[in-house]
Design a protein around this motif. Sequence first.
Motif, PDB file in Angstrom:
ATOM      1  N   THR A 121       0.841  -1.195   0.000  1.00 54.37           N
ATOM      2  CA  THR A 121       0.000   0.000   0.000  1.00 54.37           C
ATOM      3  C   THR A 121       0.883   1.255   0.000  1.00 54.37           C
ATOM      4  O   THR A 121       2.061   1.185   0.357  1.00 54.37           O
ATOM      5  CB  THR A 121      -0.898   0.002   1.253  1.00 54.37           C
ATOM      6  OG1 THR A 121      -0.107  -0.372   2.386  1.00 54.37           O
ATOM      7  CG2 THR A 121      -2.038  -0.987   1.110  1.00 54.37           C
ATOM      8  N   PRO A 122       0.315   2.409  -0.370  1.00 50.67           N
ATOM      9  CA  PRO A 122       1.118   3.636  -0.383  1.00 50.67           C
ATOM     10  C   PRO A 122       1.587   4.003   1.029  1.00 50.67           C
ATOM     11  O   PRO A 122       0.967   3.576   2.014  1.00 50.67           O
ATOM     12  CB  PRO A 122       0.142   4.700  -0.905  1.00 50.67           C
ATOM     13  CG  PRO A 122      -0.995   3.971  -1.495  1.00 50.67           C
ATOM     14  CD  PRO A 122      -1.066   2.627  -0.833  1.00 50.67           C
ATOM     15  N   PRO A 123       2.658   4.823   1.160  1.00 53.96           N
ATOM     16  CA  PRO A 123       3.137   5.227   2.480  1.00 53.96           C
ATOM     17  C   PRO A 123       2.018   5.859   3.297  1.00 53.96           C
ATOM     18  O   PRO A 123       1.200   6.601   2.762  1.00 53.96           O
ATOM     19  CB  PRO A 123       4.221   6.259   2.172  1.00 53.96           C
ATOM     20  CG  PRO A 123       4.628   5.996   0.775  1.00 53.96           C
ATOM     21  CD  PRO A 123       3.452   5.403   0.081  1.00 53.96           C
ATOM     22  N   ASP A 139       4.981  -1.504  11.904  1.00 52.49           N
ATOM     23  CA  ASP A 139       4.252  -1.093  10.697  1.00 52.49           C
ATOM     24  C   ASP A 139       3.433   0.178  10.932  1.00 52.49           C
ATOM     25  O   ASP A 139       3.381   1.071  10.076  1.00 52.49           O
ATOM     26  CB  ASP A 139       3.288  -2.199  10.241  1.00 52.49           C
ATOM     27  CG  ASP A 139       4.007  -3.433   9.733  1.00 52.49           C
ATOM     28  OD1 ASP A 139       3.330  -4.459   9.502  1.00 52.49           O
ATOM     29  OD2 ASP A 139       5.243  -3.391   9.561  1.00 52.49           O
ATOM     30  N   ARG A 140       2.796   0.269  12.081  1.00 55.07           N
ATOM     31  CA  ARG A 140       1.953   1.438  12.358  1.00 55.07           C
ATOM     32  C   ARG A 140       2.788   2.671  12.627  1.00 55.07           C
ATOM     33  O   ARG A 140       2.390   3.790  12.307  1.00 55.07           O
ATOM     34  CB  ARG A 140       0.999   1.128  13.508  1.00 55.07           C
ATOM     35  CG  ARG A 140      -0.133   0.224  13.035  1.00 55.07           C
ATOM     36  CD  ARG A 140      -0.847  -0.473  14.153  1.00 55.07           C
ATOM     37  NE  ARG A 140      -1.638   0.453  14.937  1.00 55.07           N
ATOM     38  CZ  ARG A 140      -2.401   0.064  15.964  1.00 55.07           C
ATOM     39  NH1 ARG A 140      -2.450  -1.208  16.318  1.00 55.07           N
ATOM     40  NH2 ARG A 140      -3.095   0.937  16.639  1.00 55.07           N
ATOM     41  N   VAL A 156       2.993   6.510  10.547  1.00 56.33           N
ATOM     42  CA  VAL A 156       2.983   7.842  11.162  1.00 56.33           C
ATOM     43  C   VAL A 156       4.026   8.739  10.527  1.00 56.33           C
ATOM     44  O   VAL A 156       3.769   9.917  10.256  1.00 56.33           O
ATOM     45  CB  VAL A 156       3.227   7.726  12.685  1.00 56.33           C
ATOM     46  CG1 VAL A 156       3.554   9.069  13.308  1.00 56.33           C
ATOM     47  CG2 VAL A 156       2.011   7.118  13.360  1.00 56.33           C
ATOM     48  N   ILE A 157       5.203   8.181  10.257  1.00 58.30           N
ATOM     49  CA  ILE A 157       6.240   9.020   9.641  1.00 58.30           C
ATOM     50  C   ILE A 157       6.349   8.778   8.139  1.00 58.30           C
ATOM     51  O   ILE A 157       7.318   9.146   7.492  1.00 58.30           O
ATOM     52  CB  ILE A 157       7.619   8.868  10.346  1.00 58.30           C
ATOM     53  CG1 ILE A 157       8.088   7.417  10.347  1.00 58.30           C
ATOM     54  CG2 ILE A 157       7.540   9.400  11.760  1.00 58.30           C
ATOM     55  CD1 ILE A 157       9.495   7.268  10.948  1.00 58.30           C
ATOM     56  N   LYS A 158       5.306   8.161   7.596  1.00 61.79           N
ATOM     57  CA  LYS A 158       5.137   7.979   6.144  1.00 61.79           C
ATOM     58  C   LYS A 158       6.313   7.286   5.462  1.00 61.79           C
ATOM     59  O   LYS A 158       6.707   7.662   4.349  1.00 61.79           O
ATOM     60  CB  LYS A 158       4.859   9.331   5.451  1.00 61.79           C
ATOM     61  CG  LYS A 158       3.627  10.068   5.931  1.00 61.79           C
ATOM     62  CD  LYS A 158       2.420   9.721   5.089  1.00 61.79           C
ATOM     63  CE  LYS A 158       1.251  10.683   5.250  1.00 61.79           C
ATOM     64  NZ  LYS A 158       0.698  10.763   6.594  1.00 61.79           N
ATOM     65  N   ASP A 162       7.397  -0.420   0.693  1.00 63.87           N
ATOM     66  CA  ASP A 162       8.052  -1.251  -0.311  1.00 63.87           C
ATOM     67  C   ASP A 162       9.510  -1.453   0.057  1.00 63.87           C
ATOM     68  O   ASP A 162      10.241  -0.456   0.177  1.00 63.87           O
ATOM     69  CB  ASP A 162       7.914  -0.568  -1.668  1.00 63.87           C
ATOM     70  CG  ASP A 162       8.352  -1.436  -2.833  1.00 63.87           C
ATOM     71  OD1 ASP A 162       8.244  -0.958  -3.974  1.00 63.87           O
ATOM     72  OD2 ASP A 162       8.793  -2.585  -2.603  1.00 63.87           O
ATOM     73  N   PRO A 163      10.018  -2.620   0.202  1.00 59.52           N
ATOM     74  CA  PRO A 163       9.367  -3.923   0.138  1.00 59.52           C
ATOM     75  C   PRO A 163       8.502  -4.250   1.355  1.00 59.52           C
ATOM     76  O   PRO A 163       7.571  -5.030   1.258  1.00 59.52           O
ATOM     77  CB  PRO A 163      10.536  -4.901   0.043  1.00 59.52           C
ATOM     78  CG  PRO A 163      11.647  -4.220   0.767  1.00 59.52           C
ATOM     79  CD  PRO A 163      11.460  -2.746   0.540  1.00 59.52           C
ATOM     80  N   SER A 164       8.851  -3.673   2.529  1.00 57.69           N
ATOM     81  CA  SER A 164       7.999  -3.798   3.711  1.00 57.69           C
ATOM     82  C   SER A 164       8.378  -2.656   4.641  1.00 57.69           C
ATOM     83  O   SER A 164       9.515  -2.190   4.612  1.00 57.69           O
ATOM     84  CB  SER A 164       8.221  -5.150   4.414  1.00 57.69           C
ATOM     85  OG  SER A 164       9.430  -5.138   5.149  1.00 57.69           O
ATOM     86  N   PRO A 165       7.431  -2.176   5.470  1.00 55.74           N
ATOM     87  CA  PRO A 165       7.780  -1.063   6.357  1.00 55.74           C
ATOM     88  C   PRO A 165       8.909  -1.431   7.320  1.00 55.74           C
ATOM     89  O   PRO A 165       9.785  -0.606   7.593  1.00 55.74           O
ATOM     90  CB  PRO A 165       6.469  -0.766   7.103  1.00 55.74           C
ATOM     91  CG  PRO A 165       5.532  -1.868   6.784  1.00 55.74           C
ATOM     92  CD  PRO A 165       6.026  -2.594   5.599  1.00 55.74           C
TER      93      PRO A 165
END
Lengths: 96, 335
Positions: free
Chosen positions: B34-36, B162-163, B167-169, B173-176
Motif C-alpha cells: 500500500t502507499p506510504p 508497521d503502524r 505515522v512518519i510515512k 516497499d518492500p515492507s515497512p
Amino acid sequence: MATCMSENGSERKLEFFLKVPFPSEREATIALQSLSPDPEPRKGGISKNLDVSGQTLSVRWTADEARILRVSVSSFLDHLSLVMETMDAFGPPVSQ
Amino acid sequence: MTVVIGFEGSANKIGVGIIRDGEVLSNPRRTYITPPGQGFLPGETAKHHRSVILTVLQEALDEAGLKSADIDCVAYTKGPGMGAPLVTVAVVARTVAQLWGKPLLGVNHCIGHIEMGRLITNAQNPTVLYVSGGNTQVIAYSERRYRIFGETIDIAVGNCLDRFARVIKISNDPSPGYNIEQMAKKGTKFIELPYTVKGMDVSFSGILSYIEDAAHKMLSTSQCTPEDLCFSLQETLFAMLVEITERAMAHCGSQEVLIVGGVGCNMRLQEMMGVMCKERGARIFATDESFCIDNGAMIAQAGWEMFRSGHVTELLDSWITQRYRTDEVEVTWRD
C-alpha cells in the motif's frame, strides 16, 4: 432477483436467489464444496443456503437489511468467479 | 516420496510453494503493498490475492517442473489471519484439491513458520521466537504441543513497527519493517521509550502511542531525526523480545533459539539475540527472507509433516478461522 416482502413498512426478510449453470453435476458439486465451508463473517442478520440440482448450483439468501444482503452476495460472486476461473485454468476434474 | 503443495495468504503476502521430502521445489510469492501512510485492509488484500493467486499457482507448478498428478496433498492456511484473504486462498485450495482428486489439509500458520524454520536450520529442539506483523509468541515444544510460553498481550511487534512507519510515512516497499531497519542504522540519538515486559509476556500498544506522540512533538521541534526514532524503537522492542526469549530458555533449559516470522529477517534483532545466546552458550538459528516472511512452502512443509502422520481435513471442516492458537494443534509428527 431480490424480492422485498414488505407492504406496511414493517421489518420483513429480504430474499435473493441465484442459479449458476455448470458444465457438469460434478463441477457444480465441486463449486458447492469450495464455497460452503466458511461461515458468514457477520453472524446475525443473514443466512445463506447452497444446493446442487443437476448441473446447477443454487444459492438462497435471507437477510434483514439490504446493505448486509448486498455485501454477502457481492462477496459470494467474487469467490464464485474465482472458483470458475480456477476450474478453467486447472480443470477439468480428474475421473474418479 | 511425498509431494505437498501449500497455499498461504493470511496477510498481505500470497504464496504457493511445493515441497518434496524436505526439498523446496518452488516458492513464488506476491506482496500487496500500500502507499506510504496506509495499512492493508482485508477487502482490498483479498482482491489483490484473487487477482494473482492462479498465476502464482501456475508459477509454482512450472518452477517445480511438476503436473497436478504429481502432487500428493493440497495444504492451505486454515488460520490465524485476516478473514477475507484467508477465504480467498482456501476457496482455491479446495477447488484444486477436488479437481485433482487429492486430499486437503488445513494448516496452522504459526506452525507453518516453525516447521519451515526447523527444516531449513535443522535446529533440534529450540525455543522459538515467532515475530511478525500479526503474531508475537515465544514457543517451545513439549509433549505433542507447541506450547506458548510468552506472548504479546496486545499487538504484535511487527504491527507496532508497521503502524509507526505509517505515522512518519515510510514506504511500505518492500515492507515497512525493512525500511525502518535501514533508517535505524543511521540513527545516532537514543530516545527513551517505555519498556513493557510483563513477566513472560510483552505489551506494545503503550510504546506505540508513546512514540506516535513523541514523533509529532520531537520531529516538529527538530529534537531528533526520524532515523533516531527508528533506532530507539528497534532497540527497545528487540531488547524486550530478547528478555522474554531468555526467560523461556531458562525455564526449559534450552540451548537453542530459532527466530521465525517476518520480523525475524531483521539483522539487528538477530544480532541482539546472538549476544544473549553467546552469553548463555546457546546457538541462534534464523532463516533468510524467503522463509521468514510468509510463504507457501512453509505451509507445504507443515502439511507434509501432518499428512505423513495421518492428518487430513474434510471439506466440511475446511472452514477458515481468524483465531487459531498455536497450541490447539496436536503435533503428532514429533515425539
